[in-house]
Design a protein around this motif. Structure first.
Motif, PDB file in Angstrom:
ATOM      1  N   VAL A  56       0.835  -1.200   0.000  1.00  0.00           N
ATOM      2  CA  VAL A  56       0.000   0.000   0.000  1.00  0.00           C
ATOM      3  C   VAL A  56       0.875   1.258   0.000  1.00  0.00           C
ATOM      4  N   THR A  57       1.921   1.266   0.782  1.00  0.00           N
ATOM      5  CA  THR A  57       2.847   2.400   0.797  1.00  0.00           C
ATOM      6  C   THR A  57       3.442   2.626  -0.587  1.00  0.00           C
ATOM      7  N   ASP A  58       3.840   1.547  -1.235  1.00  0.00           N
ATOM      8  CA  ASP A  58       4.411   1.639  -2.584  1.00  0.00           C
ATOM      9  C   ASP A  58       3.378   2.188  -3.574  1.00  0.00           C
ATOM     10  N   LEU A  59       2.148   1.703  -3.496  1.00  0.00           N
ATOM     11  CA  LEU A  59       1.096   2.194  -4.388  1.00  0.00           C
ATOM     12  C   LEU A  59       0.818   3.681  -4.164  1.00  0.00           C
ATOM     13  N   LEU A  60       0.795   4.086  -2.899  1.00  0.00           N
ATOM     14  CA  LEU A  60       0.568   5.494  -2.582  1.00  0.00           C
ATOM     15  C   LEU A  60       1.700   6.368  -3.101  1.00  0.00           C
ATOM     16  N   GLU A  61       2.946   5.925  -2.901  1.00  0.00           N
ATOM     17  CA  GLU A  61       4.109   6.699  -3.359  1.00  0.00           C
ATOM     18  C   GLU A  61       4.129   6.860  -4.874  1.00  0.00           C
ATOM     19  N   LYS A  62       3.629   5.844  -5.591  1.00  0.00           N
ATOM     20  CA  LYS A  62       3.618   5.886  -7.053  1.00  0.00           C
ATOM     21  C   LYS A  62       2.335   6.516  -7.593  1.00  0.00           C
ATOM     22  N   ASP A  63       1.514   7.006  -6.683  1.00  0.00           N
ATOM     23  CA  ASP A  63       0.240   7.636  -7.044  1.00  0.00           C
ATOM     24  C   ASP A  63      -0.672   6.679  -7.809  1.00  0.00           C
ATOM     25  N   LEU A  64      -0.621   5.395  -7.431  1.00  0.00           N
ATOM     26  CA  LEU A  64      -1.482   4.389  -8.035  1.00  0.00           C
ATOM     27  C   LEU A  64      -2.711   4.107  -7.174  1.00  0.00           C
ATOM     28  N   ALA A  65      -2.716   4.643  -5.968  1.00  0.00           N
ATOM     29  CA  ALA A  65      -3.842   4.492  -5.043  1.00  0.00           C
ATOM     30  C   ALA A  65      -3.901   5.746  -4.192  1.00  0.00           C
ATOM     31  N   HIS A  66      -5.022   5.947  -3.542  1.00  0.00           N
ATOM     32  CA  HIS A  66      -5.145   7.069  -2.624  1.00  0.00           C
ATOM     33  C   HIS A  66      -6.043   6.677  -1.463  1.00  0.00           C
ATOM     34  N   ILE A  67      -5.919   7.401  -0.386  1.00  0.00           N
ATOM     35  CA  ILE A  67      -6.683   7.135   0.830  1.00  0.00           C
ATOM     36  C   ILE A  67      -7.997   7.895   0.748  1.00  0.00           C
ATOM     37  N   VAL A  68      -9.067   7.197   1.065  1.00  0.00           N
ATOM     38  CA  VAL A  68     -10.398   7.800   1.063  1.00  0.00           C
ATOM     39  C   VAL A  68     -10.870   7.930   2.488  1.00  0.00           C
ATOM     40  N   ASP A  69     -11.320   9.111   2.855  1.00  0.00           N
ATOM     41  CA  ASP A  69     -11.881   9.340   4.177  1.00  0.00           C
ATOM     42  C   ASP A  69     -13.391   9.165   4.072  1.00  0.00           C
ATOM     43  N   ASN A  70     -13.908   8.132   4.706  1.00  0.00           N
ATOM     44  CA  ASN A  70     -15.333   7.823   4.604  1.00  0.00           C
ATOM     45  C   ASN A  70     -16.189   8.539   5.632  1.00  0.00           C
ATOM     46  N   GLU A  71     -15.658   9.510   6.317  1.00  0.00           N
ATOM     47  CA  GLU A  71     -16.440  10.215   7.326  1.00  0.00           C
ATOM     48  C   GLU A  71     -17.346  11.232   6.714  1.00  0.00           C
TER      49      GLU A  71
END
Length: 71
Positions: A56-71
Motif C-alpha cells: 500500500v505504501t508503494d502504491l501510494l508513493e507511485k500515485d497508483l492508489a489514494h486514501i479515502v476518508d469515509n467520514e
C-alpha cells in the motif's frame, strides 16, 4: 500489469498484489484486505499485514492508489 497513464509507466504485480489491486478497486481498509489475503493464501496475519502495508505504501508513493476518508 497496469499502466500509470500520467507517468507513462507500466507496473507488473505478482499474484497476491494482483488480488490486492482487484480488491482495492472499491474502498477497503488495510485490515479487511489482510483478512482476505491471509485466508486465501494461508499466511500468518502479522506477515500478511507487514507485506500489505509495504504494498500500500508503494502504491501510494507511485500515485497508483489514494486514501479515502469515509467520514
Amino acid at each position: 500489469m497496469i499502466l500509470h497513464v500520467d507517468a507513462g509507466e507500466y507496473y507488473g504485480f505478482n499474484e497476491v498484489a494482483s488480488d490486492v489491486w482487484d480488491t482495492i478497486q472499491e474502498p477497503q481498509t488495510v485490515g479487511a484486505i489482510c483478512d482476505v489475503v491471509a485466508e486465501e493464501y494461508d499466511v500468518e496475519y502479522a506477515r500478511c499485514r507487514s507485506d500489505i502495508d509495504e504494498l500500500v505504501t508503494d502504491l501510494l508513493e507511485k500515485d497508483l492508489a489514494h486514501i479515502v476518508d469515509n467520514e
